[in-house]
Design a protein around this motif. Structure first.
Motif, PDB file in Angstrom:
ATOM      1  N   VAL A 138     -42.489  23.099  14.489  1.00  0.00           N
ATOM      2  CA  VAL A 138     -42.045  24.047  14.414  1.00  0.00           C
ATOM      3  C   VAL A 138     -41.586  24.445  16.729  1.00  0.00           C
ATOM      4  CG1 VAL A 138     -41.485  27.153  15.270  1.00  0.00           C
ATOM      5  CG2 VAL A 138     -42.543  25.852  13.191  1.00  0.00           C
ATOM      6  N   TRP A 162     -38.139  31.954  12.881  1.00  0.00           N
ATOM      7  CA  TRP A 162     -39.325  31.876  13.498  1.00  0.00           C
ATOM      8  C   TRP A 162     -39.613  33.205  13.577  1.00  0.00           C
ATOM      9  CZ3 TRP A 162     -42.707  29.717  10.831  1.00  0.00           C
ATOM     10  CH2 TRP A 162     -42.053  28.299  10.536  1.00  0.00           C
ATOM     11  N   ILE A 181     -35.570  29.304   9.752  1.00  0.00           N
ATOM     12  CA  ILE A 181     -36.483  28.636   9.110  1.00  0.00           C
ATOM     13  C   ILE A 181     -36.164  27.322   8.579  1.00  0.00           C
ATOM     14  CG2 ILE A 181     -37.988  28.882   7.964  1.00  0.00           C
ATOM     15  CD1 ILE A 181     -38.577  31.407   9.335  1.00  0.00           C
ATOM     16  N   ASN A 239     -38.416  22.563  13.361  1.00  0.00           N
ATOM     17  CA  ASN A 239     -38.619  24.356  13.318  1.00  0.00           C
ATOM     18  C   ASN A 239     -37.811  24.306  11.609  1.00  0.00           C
ATOM     19  OD1 ASN A 239     -38.131  25.538  15.535  1.00  0.00           O
ATOM     20  ND2 ASN A 239     -36.070  24.790  15.711  1.00  0.00           N
TER      21      ASN A 239
END
Length: 367
Positions: A138, A162, A181, A239
């Motif tokens: 991420v 996220w 995501i 991500n």
């Protein structure tokens, strides 16, 4: 009675081992290349043992077979991944000396093994302890805490961003990006998937749509083959999130989420914390079958809940006479203190002595 306890085969031909092997004493390799071979009892004569299945235990098998082959020149162990489902299917077809699976045999599986085990059946021997790490890549985030319900909703595409408030609530002070995501799951039938979804079933409060299963049942996401495939995709895609064994997370230097198991308690994905959970497991199998009951919903201190145990599936009776001594020698080594310690530094959890003692007792009686 339940008691508490503190590479894929290239063809389907018959297993070959030159001559009938007899157990004979053999020295160790002095601990080279992976953690100590210990005293390995070598069957006499050259030959090959064929095995396949769980990718979770593939790095452990690489360490073990290297030690075993150094100690026993001329005897090789061929282990192919392919996933737990594929390994069990090949075993049932009589193609393997043993198979690796991260989910114990079902009643249907056991019945199907009888054709490959004349006069007997396949049994589960716990051999590799480990954990399923929730790995993430991420943007700008190196530490993340998740719980069962939130993680289940992420993998079922119920949470898509996220910076969703449900993730943010578990991570105060963390700058979560306003980014979509991308989740990755296993494309193959996988015991790792079984253990993860069993955790979801136990802890998500109904957010996950199905019981634990080797076949992926979630909505959306992208698939990859094997633990290595999932790990590679998470490493590559920004991500993203996925699930792999700790050994793969360590090998690929991926961040692993902490798991919230109780208010104010977040447990790291570590071998020590997984060992706490595994040590509290119980034997649910009967007779020579040592399948375990794992508590995926544990709230005990320092207990990581998403654990797995890989079983070696082997015939209790009806093993091929030419390969039986080698099977007993190799599995006897993997269950030994030296064998368990050899994989401890590679992201695995040595099994409790009380359990490995029972495993060795069963191995000695294989017929």
């Amino acid at each position: 009675m339940v008691k508490s306890i503190t590479r894929v085969v290239a063809n389907s031909g018959a297993l070959v081992l030159a001559g009938v092997l007899t157990l004979a004493g053999c020295g160790s390799d002095g601990g080279k290349g992976g953690g100590g071979g210990g005293a390995i009892a070598c069957p006499g004569g050259p030959g090959t043992l064929l095995a396949a299945g769980s990718t979770a235990q593939a790095p452990a098998m690489d360490l073990w077979r290297n030690q075993f082959q150094r100690a026993c020149p001329g005897l090789s162990v061929s282990y192919g991944g392919g996933g737990s489902g594929a390994g069990v299917q090949q075993f049932e077809a009589g193609r393997l000396a043993f198979a690796g699976t991260d989910a114990a045999l079902t009643a249907g599986d056991t019945a199907a093994t009888k054709a490959a085990c004349p006069g007997g059946q396949g049994i589960d021997l716990p051999m590799v302890g480990g954990l399923v790490a929730i790995v993430f890549n991420v943007d700008g985030v190196t530490g993340l805490t998740l719980d069962g319900a939130t993680t289940a909703k992420i993998f079922d595409s119920q949470i898509k961003k996220w910076n969703d408030s449900r993730i943010a609530a578990l991570n105060p002070g963390v700058a979560l990006p306003d980014a979509d995501i991308t989740s990755f799951h296993r494309s193959d039938d996988s015991g790792t998937t079984f253990n993860l979804t069993s955790y979801f079933a136990a802890t998500s409060g109904g957010a996950w749509p199905a019981p634990g299963n080797k076949t992926w049942k979630g909505e959306g996401g992208q698939s990859a083959t094997g633990s290595a495939g999932v790990s590679a995709q998470v490493e590559r895609v920004k991500n993203s999130i996925g699930y792999v064994e700790l050994s793969y997370a360590q090998q690929d230097k991926l961040n692993a989420a902490k798991i919230a198991t109780a208010p104010g308690r977040a447990v790291a994905a570590s071998a020590a914390d997984a060992a706490t959970t595994i040590a509290a497991s119980s034997v649910a199998g009967t007779g020579a079958d040592l399948a375990l009951r794992l508590d995926y919903g544990t709230t005990a201190a320092d207990a990581y809940p998403i654990v797995l145990v890989t079983y070696e599936v082997v015939c209790d009776k009806g093993n091929k006479p030419a390969t039986l001594p080698a099977v007993k020698a190799f599995l006897g080594y993997t269950a030994s203190a030296a064998g368990q310690q050899a994989i401890a530094g590679a992201g695995y959890v040595p099994l409790p002595n009380a359990l490995t003692g029972r495993v060795k007792g069963v191995i000695d009686k294989l017929g």
